[in-house]
Design an enzyme around this catalytic site. Structure first.
Site, PDB file in Angstrom:
ATOM      1  NE  ARG A  97      57.600  70.844 -25.468  1.00 53.82           N
ATOM      2  CZ  ARG A  97      58.882  70.383 -25.763  1.00 53.82           C
ATOM      3  NH1 ARG A  97      59.456  69.760 -24.853  1.00 53.82           N
ATOM      4  NH2 ARG A  97      59.769  71.053 -26.539  1.00 53.82           N
ATOM      5  CD  GLU A  98      54.275  73.884 -17.650  1.00 54.95           C
ATOM      6  OE1 GLU A  98      55.009  74.029 -16.778  1.00 54.95           O
ATOM      7  OE2 GLU A  98      54.352  74.204 -18.975  1.00 54.95           O
ATOM      8  CB  THR A  99      48.733  72.191 -22.354  1.00 53.46           C
ATOM      9  OG1 THR A  99      49.682  72.490 -23.290  1.00 53.46           O
ATOM     10  CG2 THR A  99      48.239  73.610 -21.672  1.00 53.46           C
TER      11      THR A  99
END
Length: 259
Positions: free
Chosen positions: A147-149
């Protein structure tokens, strides 16, 4: 034998097998810099006789990722807020991220085989921690997501290299750029999971795999792991040469001619 119990990380050793447990189930084993320091320490305190390391999460989730308080102005108690860390020099920021990565980089040591026992959520840093291990045994309720982006970030905890190696560039890009969930059935199909079992069978499946890994002589497993780990960076002929060298060492050892 208990080796470590601090900052949400519990480490025990039983003969050839050590178990590292993320032990903050109330927060779905959300990760903090303190937990990362403890995970890095876990790799340093393992006895030399340990051959298999099992990484598991206490409770319903393996790890739901980074504790979001790290991005709040006041950060996590006792830790520098990531927002304040971002204001540091390039050198300080690089050093901090390098330290964080230390929690994720020892699991593929040549003398060990590591197994992530994944149930429930393995999100962001949790996904990358599962990827840090050599093997992944998943409950059929496991859910991976990078989910970083979606937060304006990138996966920076050593997860991109193993992800590309496992699923290929195009699929890795799609998983990371969309942040979508990869459930256990798809993880099995893509090669992210070595085995998928019902949640109630996860512990037994990991125990059986550990026993199978311990059945062969340690030196043979170490040499084989090194051959496979380096194969993608070698040419075909270089890999053949590496095989010859490894086999020569094994034959001499079996003949009692080793060092």
């Amino acid at each position: 034998m208990t080796l470590l119990d601090k900052d949400g990380v519990h480490v025990v050793a039983d003969g050839d097998v050590a178990t590292v447990t993320l032990a903050n189930p109330a927060k779905r084993n959300a990760q903090t810099p303190a937990m990362w320091r403890a995970l890095a320490e876990a790799g340093r305190v393992l006895p030399g006789g340990v051959r298999v390391v099992v990484l598991r999460g206490e409770g319903k989730s393996f790890s739901a990722g980074l504790d979001r308080r790290a991005f709040e102005p006041d950060g996590i108690d006792g830790e520098l807020s990531f927002l304040k860390l971002a204001q540091s020099s390039d050198e300080v920021l690089d050093s901090a991220i390098t330290e964080f990565q230390g929690a994720f980089t020892w699991w593929r040591r040549p003398d060990l085989i590591s197994i992530a026992a994944v149930q429930g959520h393995a999100i962001g840093a949790g996904f990358q921690l599962a990827l840090a291990c050599d093997l992944r045994v998943c409950a059929d309720d496991a859910e991976f997501a990078m989910r970083e982006t979606s937060l304006g970030l990138v996966p920076d905890l050593a997860g991109t290299h193993p992800l590309v190696n496992l699923v290929g560039y195009a699929r890795a890009l799609e998983i990371c750029a969309t942040g979508r969930s990869v459930h256990a059935e798809e993880a099995d199909r893509l090669g992210l999971a070595n085995l998928v079992v019902p949640p109630g069978e996860l512990e037994a499946a990991v125990s059986d795999l550990s026993a199978a890994l311990l059945a062969a002589p340690r030196d043979a497993v170490v040499e084989t792991k090194a051959l496979l780990a380096g194969a993608s960076s070698r040419t075909y002929d270089e890999q053949r040469a590496a095989e010859r060298g490894a086999q020569a060492r094994r034959l001499r050892d079996l003949a009692g001619l080793g060092d």
